[in-house]
Motif scaffolding. Structure first.
Motif, PDB file in Angstrom:
ATOM      1  N   THR A   7      87.654  23.910   7.691  1.00  0.00           N
ATOM      2  CA  THR A   7      86.340  23.309   7.946  1.00  0.00           C
ATOM      3  C   THR A   7      85.247  24.367   7.824  1.00  0.00           C
ATOM      4  OG1 THR A   7      87.458  21.836   9.486  1.00  0.00           O
ATOM      5  CG2 THR A   7      85.052  21.891   9.589  1.00  0.00           C
ATOM      6  N   HIS A  14      79.322  24.099   1.445  1.00  0.00           N
ATOM      7  CA  HIS A  14      78.281  23.052   1.526  1.00  0.00           C
ATOM      8  C   HIS A  14      76.893  23.690   1.684  1.00  0.00           C
ATOM      9  CE1 HIS A  14      76.393  19.350   2.962  1.00  0.00           C
ATOM     10  NE2 HIS A  14      76.113  19.927   4.120  1.00  0.00           N
ATOM     11  N   ILE A  28      74.378  20.628  10.245  1.00  0.00           N
ATOM     12  CA  ILE A  28      75.838  20.478  10.266  1.00  0.00           C
ATOM     13  C   ILE A  28      76.372  20.091  11.643  1.00  0.00           C
ATOM     14  CG2 ILE A  28      76.228  21.950   8.263  1.00  0.00           C
ATOM     15  CD1 ILE A  28      77.058  24.195  10.160  1.00  0.00           C
ATOM     16  N   THR A  29      75.575  20.322  12.680  1.00  0.00           N
ATOM     17  CA  THR A  29      76.054  19.926  14.017  1.00  0.00           C
ATOM     18  C   THR A  29      76.067  18.406  14.187  1.00  0.00           C
ATOM     19  OG1 THR A  29      73.830  20.375  14.790  1.00  0.00           O
ATOM     20  CG2 THR A  29      75.487  22.061  15.244  1.00  0.00           C
ATOM     21  N   ASP A  30      75.428  17.674  13.264  1.00  0.00           N
ATOM     22  CA  ASP A  30      75.519  16.201  13.333  1.00  0.00           C
ATOM     23  C   ASP A  30      76.984  15.771  13.236  1.00  0.00           C
ATOM     24  OD1 ASP A  30      72.819  16.048  13.501  1.00  0.00           O
ATOM     25  OD2 ASP A  30      72.471  15.300  11.468  1.00  0.00           O
ATOM     26  N   ASP A  31      77.716  16.429  12.314  1.00  0.00           N
ATOM     27  CA  ASP A  31      79.140  16.094  12.130  1.00  0.00           C
ATOM     28  C   ASP A  31      80.064  16.955  12.974  1.00  0.00           C
ATOM     29  OD1 ASP A  31      78.678  14.066  10.356  1.00  0.00           O
ATOM     30  OD2 ASP A  31      78.761  15.362   8.580  1.00  0.00           O
ATOM     31  N   HIS A  32      79.537  18.071  13.495  1.00  0.00           N
ATOM     32  CA  HIS A  32      80.381  18.999  14.258  1.00  0.00           C
ATOM     33  C   HIS A  32      79.672  19.385  15.566  1.00  0.00           C
ATOM     34  CE1 HIS A  32      83.003  19.375  10.775  1.00  0.00           C
ATOM     35  NE2 HIS A  32      81.899  19.431  10.061  1.00  0.00           N
ATOM     36  N   SER A 155      73.184  25.481  13.820  1.00  0.00           N
ATOM     37  CA  SER A 155      73.071  25.120  12.398  1.00  0.00           C
ATOM     38  C   SER A 155      72.313  26.202  11.636  1.00  0.00           C
ATOM     39  CB  SER A 155      72.348  23.778  12.245  1.00  0.00           C
ATOM     40  OG  SER A 155      73.094  22.735  12.833  1.00  0.00           O
TER      41      SER A 155
END
Ligand code: 0L1
Ligand code: MG
Length: 262
Positions: A7, A14, A28-32, A155
């Motif tokens: 990941t 990404h 990226i913290t939206d998904d993690h 992020s």
């Protein structure tokens, strides 16, 4: 760590693709949402490794969000650390292509080059003073890869603290000849003053940002090698730029740094 190595590598790819393709992405913290500081720096380290594997050289370290004005602008209270690579450098007085970037902003920074290594813990302004070879002014062009600047600090760290371009200019001076706390900086856009500050805006003393960086790296088993170019962070808030804008940062005792966005 909350992220596994696959990941971490995928996030680095990404974010680096977003940088190199000048495409914005969601934070990226939206998904993690569970990722921690170590995860964030691990993604940044992987971006660094990718660049080096392609032949880019890491030519400097940077502290970000170190000035009270920037912290207020971003609504944060913790500095962050990143790096700059050779391809990000642009000449003083030169042009910077706006279309290679997403939504760039500029900030004037007091920078140093070291002549001795610095290793935390316990590093302080005095240890940094003993390790500074010379002081040089620069303008950093930051370009967060996050859509509409919607990000959080983890992020931002993963995104190599928005590093994009930098311009070193003016003239270098010995530290003994300067008082970095009272050193004034005036930032002009298209001939008009848009921000001004003194060095003390950066954590009370710009070298405090270097000490903090050394302690941050020390906690991770790393150090700042002798001969490192270090950006201590913008003294003022960051200023957005558009194609056609001319930027001139005037540093007391250190000359000026300029560039035009095309
Ligand atoms: O150099 C810096 O101050 C990093 C800023 C990161 C956040 C932003 O893109 O404004
Ligand atoms: Mg900066």
């Amino acid at each position: 760590m909350a992220l596994d190595s696959r990941t971490t590598a995928a996030l680095a790819e990404h974010l680096e693709n977003a940088e190199l393709g000048a495409r914005d992405v969601a934070k990226i913290t939206d998904d993690h949402p569970d990722m921690g500081w170590d995860d964030a720096y691990a993604v940044q380290d992987e971006i660094r490794r990718r660049k080096q594997a392609r032949g880019s050289r890491i030519v400097g370290l940077k502290a970000g969000l170190t000035s009270f004005a920037k912290m207020k602008q971003m609504g944060v209270d913790t500095p962050v650390f990143g790096f700059v690579a050779d391809y990000m450098a642009r000449p003083d007085g030169g042009e910077i292509r706006h279309d290679e970037l997403i939504h760039p902003k500029v900030e004037a920074e007091i920078c140093v080059v070291t002549n001795a290594s610095l290793k935390g813990p316990g590093c302080h302004v005095g240890s940094v003073m003993a390790a500074v070879d010379f002081v040089v002014p620069a303008v950093e062009v930051i370009d967060s890869r996050y859509r509409d600047f919607k990000f959080d600090l983890k992020s931002v760290v993963a995104d190599n603290t928005s590093s994009a371009r930098f311009v070193i200019g003016g003239r270098s001076r010995r530290l003994d000849d300067l008082d970095l706390r009272t050193l004034g900086v005036v930032l002009e856009k298209n001939g008009e003053i848009v921000a001004m500050a003194a060095g003390a805006a950066v954590l009370g003393h710009p070298l405090a940002a270097v000490a903090m960086m050394a302690n941050h790296l020390g906690a991770r088993g790393q150090h700042i090698p002798a001969g490192t170019f270090i950006m201590t962070g913008g003294v003022t808030e960051a200023i957005a730029v558009e194609p056609g804008d001319t930027i001139n940062a005037r540093f007391q005792d250190l000359g000026a740094v300029s560039m035009r966005f095309v």
